[in-house]
Design a protein around this motif. Sequence first.
Motif, short mmCIF file in Angstrom:
data_model
loop_
_atom_site.label_atom_id
_atom_site.label_comp_id
_atom_site.label_asym_id
_atom_site.label_seq_id
_atom_site.Cartn_x
_atom_site.Cartn_y
_atom_site.Cartn_z
N VAL A 50 36.09 44.45 60.96
CA VAL A 50 36.35 45.29 60.24
C VAL A 50 35.50 45.19 58.83
CG1 VAL A 50 38.42 46.38 59.19
CG2 VAL A 50 38.73 45.16 61.12
N ALA A 51 34.98 45.15 58.70
CA ALA A 51 33.75 45.16 57.20
C ALA A 51 32.48 46.16 57.73
CB ALA A 51 33.33 43.84 56.82
N VAL A 91 29.45 48.96 48.72
CA VAL A 91 29.59 48.05 49.90
C VAL A 91 30.64 46.84 49.49
CG1 VAL A 91 28.49 46.35 51.72
CG2 VAL A 91 27.43 48.51 50.75
N ALA A 92 30.53 46.62 48.38
CA ALA A 92 31.50 45.59 48.38
C ALA A 92 33.15 46.24 48.59
CB ALA A 92 31.38 45.47 46.66
N ASP A 93 33.06 47.39 47.51
CA ASP A 93 34.57 47.93 48.60
C ASP A 93 35.00 48.13 50.09
OD1 ASP A 93 34.53 48.35 45.59
OD2 ASP A 93 34.74 50.63 45.65
N ALA A 94 34.13 48.25 50.45
CA ALA A 94 34.42 47.94 51.67
C ALA A 94 35.12 46.90 52.61
CB ALA A 94 32.99 48.62 52.40
N ILE A 95 34.01 45.87 52.03
CA ILE A 95 34.98 44.41 52.04
C ILE A 95 36.00 44.44 52.00
CG2 ILE A 95 34.33 41.96 51.97
CD1 ILE A 95 31.26 42.89 51.86
N HIS A 96 36.05 44.47 50.15
CA HIS A 96 37.42 44.69 49.83
C HIS A 96 38.53 45.04 50.61
CE1 HIS A 96 35.69 43.87 45.87
NE2 HIS A 96 36.17 42.67 46.47
N ARG A 97 38.31 46.66 51.59
CA ARG A 97 38.82 47.34 52.31
C ARG A 97 39.36 46.04 53.49
NH1 ARG A 97 36.52 51.36 50.36
NH2 ARG A 97 35.46 51.22 51.59
N ALA A 98 37.79 45.67 53.98
CA ALA A 98 38.34 45.04 55.55
C ALA A 98 39.38 43.24 54.81
CB ALA A 98 36.95 44.68 55.96
N ALA A 99 38.74 43.08 53.26
CA ALA A 99 39.45 41.57 53.49
C ALA A 99 41.14 41.99 53.28
CB ALA A 99 39.01 40.67 52.09
N GLN A 100 41.59 42.91 52.93
CA GLN A 100 42.73 43.54 52.94
C GLN A 100 43.77 43.67 54.63
OE1 GLN A 100 43.65 46.32 49.65
NE2 GLN A 100 44.86 46.18 48.95
N THR A 112 42.86 42.18 57.20
CA THR A 112 43.07 42.26 57.79
C THR A 112 43.26 40.40 57.24
OG1 THR A 112 40.54 40.62 57.70
CG2 THR A 112 40.72 41.70 58.93
N GLY A 113 44.07 40.96 56.07
CA GLY A 113 44.84 39.47 55.49
C GLY A 113 44.50 38.35 55.28
N MET A 114 42.75 38.62 54.79
CA MET A 114 41.73 37.47 53.99
C MET A 114 42.81 36.97 53.17
SD MET A 114 39.79 36.41 56.28
CE MET A 114 41.21 36.81 57.85
N PRO A 115 42.87 36.00 52.63
CA PRO A 115 43.42 35.69 51.26
C PRO A 115 42.52 36.19 50.05
CG PRO A 115 42.27 33.24 52.26
CD PRO A 115 41.59 34.74 53.21
N LYS A 116 43.28 36.19 49.05
CA LYS A 116 43.15 37.17 48.26
C LYS A 116 41.48 36.56 47.07
CE LYS A 116 44.92 38.74 43.46
NZ LYS A 116 44.55 37.65 42.38
N GLY A 117 40.37 37.35 47.37
CA GLY A 117 38.97 36.39 46.24
C GLY A 117 38.76 36.06 46.93
N VAL A 118 38.06 36.19 48.70
CA VAL A 118 37.43 35.75 50.11
C VAL A 118 36.14 36.13 49.86
CG1 VAL A 118 38.11 37.91 51.43
CG2 VAL A 118 37.05 35.24 52.18
N PHE A 119 36.53 37.80 48.79
CA PHE A 119 34.67 38.22 48.52
C PHE A 119 34.92 38.33 47.36
CE2 PHE A 119 32.55 42.64 47.78
CZ PHE A 119 30.96 41.19 48.00
N GLN A 120 33.78 38.39 46.05
CA GLN A 120 34.31 38.66 44.78
C GLN A 120 32.57 39.36 44.24
OE1 GLN A 120 35.98 38.44 41.99
NE2 GLN A 120 37.64 36.16 43.70
N HIS A 121 32.57 40.50 43.62
CA HIS A 121 31.27 40.88 43.56
C HIS A 121 31.40 40.98 41.76
CE1 HIS A 121 29.92 44.98 43.74
NE2 HIS A 121 28.14 44.70 44.22
N VAL A 122 30.00 41.07 41.37
CA VAL A 122 29.78 41.13 39.90
C VAL A 122 28.50 41.89 40.10
CG1 VAL A 122 31.06 38.82 39.13
CG2 VAL A 122 29.10 39.04 40.00
N HIS A 123 28.80 41.92 38.52
CA HIS A 123 27.23 43.23 38.22
C HIS A 123 26.66 42.76 36.98
CE1 HIS A 123 27.58 46.78 40.23
NE2 HIS A 123 28.96 47.13 40.28
N GLY A 124 25.16 42.76 36.85
CA GLY A 124 24.46 41.94 35.94
C GLY A 124 23.18 42.37 36.28
N ALA A 125 22.53 42.74 35.17
CA ALA A 125 20.80 43.64 34.84
C ALA A 125 20.16 42.22 34.12
CB ALA A 125 20.95 44.59 33.87
N GLY A 126 20.99 41.34 33.33
CA GLY A 126 19.98 40.38 33.06
C GLY A 126 19.95 38.87 34.15
#
Lengths: 505, 505
Positions: A52-53, A176-185, A187-201
């Motif tokens: 689904v992702a 892409v992260a949003d797409a994975i989040h939608r797929a996780a939701q 397909t009933g995956m546990p909340k937090g199975v995929f996390q996405h953070v930004h960081g330039a430094g």
Amino acid sequence: MFVYLVRVEQNPVKMPKDASLNEIDAAVRESYTAFQSYKNVSATKRATFLRVAAQEIEALGQELIKTVMEETALPEARVAGERGRTTGQLRMFADYIEEGSWVEARIDTAKPDRAPVPKPDLRKMLVPLGPVVVFGAANFPLAYSTAGGDTASALAAGCTVIVKAHPAHARTSQLVADAIHRAAQQTGMPKGVFQHVHGAGFEVGQALVKHPLTKAVGFTGSFAGGKALFDLANQRNEPIPVFAEMSSTNPVILLPESLKKNYADTATILAVSIVMGVGQFCTNPGLVIAIEHEGLSDFVKALAEKIAAQHPETMLHEGIAKNYSDKLQQALKQKGVTIEAEAAGEPARQQGKALVGSVAASTFINNPLLAEEVFGPFSLLIRCADRHELYAVISTLHGQLTSTIIGEKQELAEYQDCFRTLTEKAGRVIINGVPTGVEVCAAMQHGGPFPSTTDSRFTAVGTDAIKRFVRPVSFQNCPEQLLPDELKENNPLNIWRLYNGGWQK
Amino acid sequence: MFVYLVRVEQNPVKMPKDASLNEIDAAVRESYTAFQSYKNVSATKRATFLRVAAQEIEALGQELIKTVMEETALPEARVAGERGRTTGQLRMFADYIEEGSWVEARIDTAKPDRAPVPKPDLRKMLVPLGPVVVFGAANFPLAYSTAGGDTASALAAGCTVIVKAHPAHARTSQLVADAIHRAAQQTGMPKGVFQHVHGAGFEVGQALVKHPLTKAVGFTGSFAGGKALFDLANQRNEPIPVFAEMSSTNPVILLPESLKKNYADTATILAVSIVMGVGQFCTNPGLVIAIEHEGLSDFVKALAEKIAAQHPETMLHEGIAKNYSDKLQQALKQKGVTIEAEAAGEPARQQGKALVGSVAASTFINNPLLAEEVFGPFSLLIRCADRHELYAVISTLHGQLTSTIIGEKQELAEYQDCFRTLTEKAGRVIINGVPTGVEVCAAMQHGGPFPSTTDSRFTAVGTDAIKRFVRPVSFQNCPEQLLPDELKENNPLNIWRLYNGGWQK
């Protein structure tokens, strides 16, 4: 679920804010909590999540293609191809875990009557390590970034994933992260199975690697970056594995008979390999090694013509273009380095110009700087006086992702020692081809001795990439009710298992 | 071939001299030279070498048994048993490599017509890493020392080996090394395939690990020793893997229903496990965790009786006995620790006395020192007020070689979360048994999360131990003549291979 809240729309200037230390801590903690459920989610359900992702990524359509092109200057065909590779990898891992034999189940049944002590029942399989931190790669905004090979293999293994977006394509990463989040939701995956953070430094990446609940790290990038993460991970109270793919010059050995016969064809395929993707592949042929003879002169002439027909091209981002220009100038300034071929015209801003230099083997051997990777469309031809010098050059080479030999059948047999030494130095050995083009399949090894990667025992491409994120556990005298399905006596998943020493299904 | 020249005969006082830095350098260089041939020696010939080594060790007869007994104070039956385990392991690896499927051959054949780019032929298998340094283990003078599991698996993999003899049983080590040398010579192995050096201080071990030609390290011993080697190996210009088995308290969880019913039997098997080999096994049950209730009182009473029937016994050497005494006193001095059971009489020189202490869960959780390994016949019972506290204790546990649960069928289902958490913390989970007794077989995992070992992804016992010393290499478009037999099209070795996605022989 920690998701970066400020969605940056169509504005390449406005960068997402770096995640704070609190946000990072929350993301890893939530990942660990999710792992407690996700590790028990069946392979079939994980496979559905991955598929689904892939669909959700495809559903992003032109918005994704356009965003990648805006952020990386990659041409549309390449971006579309890379998207296909990304979704292909997700589906490949889905198939692989659904088939199931990858867990390396070994079963040795009990012998209660054995003397002097009874033999217990032992059953072993691979289980996921825990939360995995994945760093987006500059040169593969899709296939080795947010939903790339590291993420796909870790999620397939049953690990939860925290992606640090590459700042050069942060909007792509968020899409892409949003797409994975939608797929996780969905397909009933546990909340937090995929996390996405930004960081330039560096701080965000460091905090993710140092977090006590992080259990492994995947990284593709520079030697300095990968080595720093590797060192950080080993200095933790609990050291964790870092799979960093770092630097490789991918030597190509041209044997004399072949060169005499096929110099024109060899020049053609090598020129294509050198300039492909403006040289921004980890398997770019950075070193070409040959023995002085007439075939070599013809080859160099033919190569120079092919390269001269090229023009400078736009690189992924300015940082990479500047790095290429700096490293190239440094290489060309070294004593004894001559320019043999270069693309026509001067590079504009963010462009890289293809160039081939040459140097005598003795000079190369005595100047370690010449063995360093120049990331971009540059190759250095090493001119060896004879076979003896060719072997001397090969023996000084660092660990590599790939090594290539181009030779006639008879020659390959003659130079068997050369083949064997190259096998010792590289993860993949190519005969009569070029190193660029990394097939995604079971037999691919993309990973080689240090410094090409931090751990030559694992691959970043192909189905075996899943092995980076697992470890074996044995269950002794464990009742059926507690055993994972993979190890139950009647083999409900119908997977290949080593059962009392024999392979069975 | 570097062999220590002064053979020390029948004189436990006269220690062999430490190898000098020059001798160490010569040994590793010779090992590397030997590797250039040995990596190409067929599996059948390597198997013969291992089998002849086993014969030569058996041919040492009583001299070996006597020497081990003099150096380690182990009883004859144990020494004979350990010799059987040692030769058994050598023969097991011989069989394993002769069967051949362990190389994980994957073949994906070419599709020259594929669009847009042709698919190359790719063939992958595991190849040996290079020279491996093995440290003799204090607690297994035969089975995890000179010709022990590390040496056997490394030689089986095609790696050459340099053993650093454990100074506590240097004569034993020399006898076994001589046997391996004889086997190497008789079977025509390359000169230097096996090297043996002595070293009482840290310097010899450090120099071996730091040597640039060393490619991997096997170690069994203390946390301090293993961690120091791990750090050293990661600080090298080229980091290398260190497989160190270090410290584990091997928690045993006693569930209430089972304890109520079977307290007497549980006390019996646990007492045996605690005192077995004077507690000098890495899988000794150092922590026992239970919920307060009437069954627990009965169990403690029964255990105290069993332990009181024991007497202090002689440990491997004085250093180990002193370490046990110091660590035991330190544990007993901690606030809230009570003695529940102890062996009768006072320990003489070099003896260890079995002892069981107890402490409240809340005290244990707040005193990290109590979670440290006390190497010897000591166990600490952690008394939990309730199930909630039991989970709290389990969640604080470090990585372990083993975890054990003793419970009734219904209880095991109820405590499934406990089982899952223990699976996350350990390499082997035992149900209704004891952790001591490590079966040598395919399904054994002897290795767990840090700090029990430096790398939970590998095992030190059983056939999979061979995987520590190999890495995969892919061959792309490689002509048959250059391919290893394992990857040739017609499968001349008749091994299991993943051929275009399907398992075939």
